[in-house]
Design an enzyme around this catalytic site. Structure first.
Site, PDB file in Angstrom:
ATOM      1  N   ALA A 107       0.843  -1.197   0.000  1.00 26.20           N
ATOM      2  CA  ALA A 107       0.000   0.000   0.000  1.00 26.20           C
ATOM      3  C   ALA A 107       0.875   1.241   0.000  1.00 26.20           C
ATOM      4  O   ALA A 107       1.979   1.238   0.548  1.00 26.20           O
ATOM      5  CB  ALA A 107      -0.935   0.007   1.210  1.00 26.20           C
ATOM      6  N   ASP A 108       0.378   2.297  -0.617  1.00 29.83           N
ATOM      7  CA  ASP A 108       1.092   3.568  -0.588  1.00 29.83           C
ATOM      8  C   ASP A 108       0.090   4.713  -0.640  1.00 29.83           C
ATOM      9  O   ASP A 108      -0.916   4.640  -1.358  1.00 29.83           O
ATOM     10  CB  ASP A 108       2.071   3.686  -1.753  1.00 29.83           C
ATOM     11  CG  ASP A 108       3.121   4.739  -1.479  1.00 29.83           C
ATOM     12  OD1 ASP A 108       4.114   4.409  -0.810  1.00 29.83           O
ATOM     13  OD2 ASP A 108       2.943   5.896  -1.906  1.00 29.83           O
TER      14      ASP A 108
END
Length: 203
Positions: free
Chosen positions: A67-68
């Site tokens: 995730a970012d």
């Protein structure tokens, strides 16, 4: 036991998964996050998938979660500030205005390497802040390791007038979106949560 690996060092993402009662491992991925000039949604998804793939080779079987988060305001990306001065400048730009928070999420199934990726978008509106309030908040140290220089789940929430979209997204991991990605990989996250929640004695 089904293996879940979080390819992120983010304490916020770890805490959100723990709040569900999930059992998982943490294998942080070192990925270059300099994607200036790209579409924010594409940037968030690309970084999330790169993080997951960077760890996938170390996992024989299971699901790898990458995730970012991207904070975007008026054509400008706001990453993690390099110091107090940059944090204050970011907060000065955010105060009294609306910005977008996008989180890309990727889930890679091993050993076959099948990947699914998506993103969530939330609009966040800050109330007006005085210079003294900005200086006070920066002095707490909370903004210094956060994209956009604030934590909505912490002291930064004092300055948020409202949001449109998913609150979990602004924290760092949109849980409803995550549940959908698990389904696309053939796994019902609700069953995993229900089993671990009951066995841990949570009520």
């Amino acid at each position: 036991m089904f293996r879940i690996v979080l390819a992120s060092a983010s304490p916020r993402r770890r805490e959100l998964l723990q709040s569900l009662g999930l059992e998982f491992e943490v294998l942080p991925a070192g990925v270059n996050e300099d994607f200036a000039g790209r579409d924010p949604a594409d940037m968030a998804e690309s970084l999330a998938e790169r993080k997951a793939r960077a760890v996938a080779g170390r996992v024989g079987d299971g699901l790898i979660l990458g995730a970012d988060i991207v904070v975007f305001q008026r054509g400008r990306f706001l990453g993690k500030p390099e110091g107090p001065e940059e944090a204050a400048a970011m907060l000065t730009a955010l105060q009294g205005d609306t910005h977008e928070v996008l989180t890309g999420v990727s889930l890679i199934r091993m050993p076959d390497g099948h990947a699914v990726v998506d993103h969530e978008r939330t609009r966040v509106h800050f109330r007006a802040m005085t210079a003294q309030e900005i200086d006070w908040y920066v002095a707490t140290g909370e903004p210094l390791d956060k994209a956009g220089a604030y934590a909505i789940q912490g002291l930064g929430g004092l300055f948020v007038r409202g949001i449109k979209g998913c609150w979990f997204n602004v924290v760092g991991l949109p849980l409803p979106l995550l549940s959908g990605l698990f389904r696309r990989q053939g796994v019902d996250l609700l069953n995993l949560v229900g089993t671990n929640w009951s066995s841990s004695g949570r009520r």
